[in-house]
Scaffold this motif. Structure first.
Motif, short mmCIF file in Angstrom:
data_model
loop_
_atom_site.label_atom_id
_atom_site.label_comp_id
_atom_site.label_asym_id
_atom_site.label_seq_id
_atom_site.Cartn_x
_atom_site.Cartn_y
_atom_site.Cartn_z
N SER A 1 2.21 5.16 -0.86
CA SER A 1 1.73 6.54 -0.97
C SER A 1 2.18 7.13 -2.30
O SER A 1 3.04 6.58 -2.99
N TYR A 2 1.62 8.25 -2.62
CA TYR A 2 2.03 8.98 -3.83
C TYR A 2 3.52 9.31 -3.76
O TYR A 2 4.25 9.19 -4.75
N TRP A 3 3.98 9.71 -2.55
CA TRP A 3 5.39 10.11 -2.38
C TRP A 3 6.33 8.91 -2.61
O TRP A 3 7.39 9.06 -3.23
N GLU A 4 5.92 7.77 -2.12
CA GLU A 4 6.76 6.57 -2.30
C GLU A 4 6.84 6.18 -3.76
O GLU A 4 7.92 5.83 -4.27
N ILE A 5 5.71 6.25 -4.44
CA ILE A 5 5.70 5.92 -5.87
C ILE A 5 6.55 6.92 -6.66
O ILE A 5 7.36 6.55 -7.51
N LYS A 6 6.39 8.20 -6.33
CA LYS A 6 7.11 9.26 -7.06
C LYS A 6 8.62 9.14 -6.88
O LYS A 6 9.39 9.23 -7.84
N ASN A 7 9.08 8.94 -5.65
CA ASN A 7 10.51 8.98 -5.37
C ASN A 7 11.25 7.68 -5.64
O ASN A 7 12.43 7.70 -5.97
N TYR B 1 3.64 -5.30 -5.94
CA TYR B 1 3.50 -3.99 -6.57
C TYR B 1 4.22 -4.02 -7.92
O TYR B 1 5.31 -4.57 -8.04
N SER C 1 9.15 5.63 -9.83
CA SER C 1 8.83 6.35 -11.07
C SER C 1 10.11 6.75 -11.80
O SER C 1 11.12 7.07 -11.17
N ASN D 1 0.86 -1.18 0.00
CA ASN D 1 0.00 0.00 0.00
C ASN D 1 0.90 1.23 0.00
O ASN D 1 1.33 1.71 1.04
#
Length: 370
Positions: free
Chosen positions: A4-10, A215, A13, A2
């Motif tokens: 967060s946006y921050w985890e996905i971004k940093n 993921y 991505s 699960n």
């Protein structure tokens, strides 16, 4: 996961290079990629809390093969292949020392000894007979004799009168080495995620989809540095080989200096901080030790203790402080596999039990495939 946006971004991505495995090969691969592609995003995925295979679990020998191992390799490999392997191992050691520095890894050039049990008549005689020949074929590279016959001076018991000394062998502190490599990777803005296990991947020609802990994310290139865990990606050209190890409590006035090999390299020991670190024994049960389980067995641990009592520390009291296991990568050939598996997927595996020696070079060769 699960996320967060921050985890996905940093973390997940715009990933340029994803390396699976944070051992010697994986970290050297990442550092070489950083030198070649300074602005790239590099992510290392490690399924363990620490490197899961052998990089943090080995005995810390800077060796490239005992005399009996080299003689054995010449029975299954060409002379050119064996010499090339020895050169790769030696060059890998120099890369490791140059990158981290001898003081950081506590490199000690004490030399190495091959011992022969009294009952091991055939190997002993073969080594004494072929020693001049092996020195001759190695001399163009080392410029002098590598191996020499010496009388045992360490009061070992139940061994032959002569041992074989290798002046070019040394030892390091494995923990210091790996910690230094990890620190350097982090300082170079290389992301390392632990307990991140890759379950599947799919090369989509322009990128690779990677599934880790359920993921999915995309990376431009995927590089496997998983050695003993690489059977699936290499169609079983790599087999896991467990190495069981123990270390004693400190022993006062322990007068043993150097690295030591027994029984064609299947056993090995050294003095580390006045403790005997001893490992090996997979030749007692090849099938059982072809495993990725990090447990120990009574069969091998009892044999290790028997060697301590009757060969290494005769008439001395000792206590076992700790036992552990590591997973090496073996195969029908000792030659490492450094290859491109598909458009965007690569691997550097099958180090043949010589990861400390050859791992740095294989990491560099893996990076150079791109």
């Amino acid at each position: 996961m699960n996320l967060s946006y921050w985890e996905i971004k940093n973390w997940f991505s715009n990933v340029d290079f994803t390396i699976v495995g944070s051992g010697i090969v994986g970290l050297h691969c990442a550092l070489n990629l950083r030198e070649r592609f300074p602005n790239s995003k590099i992510l290392i995925l490690e399924k363990g809390i620490l490197p899961q295979g052998a990089s943090t679990k080995n005995a810390g020998f800077t060796c490239f093969g005992s005399l009996s191992e080299i003689i054995d390799d010449l029975k299954t490999h060409s002379e050119e292949e064996v010499l090339n392997l020895i050169q790769k191992r030696w060059n890998g050691l120099q890369l490791l020392r140059k990158r981290l520095g001898d003081s950081v890894i506590d490199f000690k050039p004490y030399g190495g000894y091959e011992l022969f049990l009294k009952e091991d008549e055939s190997t002993y005689n073969e080594c004494l007979q072929k020693l001049p020949f092996i020195n001759d074929i190695l001399k163009p590279f080392f410029k002098t004799d590598v191996f020499a016959k010496e009388v045992d001076r360490f009061a070992f018991e139940n061994i032959k009168e002569y041992s074989i000394f290798n002046q070019f062998e040394g030892q390091i502190d494995t923990g210091n080495m790996m910690q230094a490599l990890m620190k350097e990777a982090i300082s170079e803005d290389i992301l390392i995620l632990n307990q991140a296990e890759v379950s599947t991947y799919s090369d989509k020609n322009n990128s690779v989809e990677v599934v880790v802990n359920e993921y999915s994310f995309e990376t431009k290139k995927l590089l496997f540095a998983t050695n003993g865990f690489a059977s699936q990606i290499t169609n079983n050209a790599v087999k896991p080989a467990r190495a069981q190890v123990l270390i004693t409590e400190p022993i006062p006035n322990l007068d043993i200096k150097g690295t030591f090999h027994l029984d064609k390299g299947y056993y090995y020991f050294r003095n580390f901080e006045d403790r005997i670190l001893l490992g090996g024994g997979r030749n007692l049960d090849f099938e059982g030790e072809t495993t990725t389980s990090l447990s120990q067995t009574d069969l091998i641990q009892n044999r290790l203790e028997d060697l301590l009592k009757n060969v290494i520390l005769p008439n001395q009291d000792f206590k076992i402080a700790h036992r552990w296991s590591g997973i090496m990568g073996m195969g029908n050939s000792k030659n490492p596999i450094v290859s491109q598996l598909s458009e965007n997927v690569y691997c550097g595996v099958r180090l043949g039990g010589m990861g400390v020696a050859i791992g740095s070079l294989i990491g560099q060769e893996l990076a150079e495939l791109l």
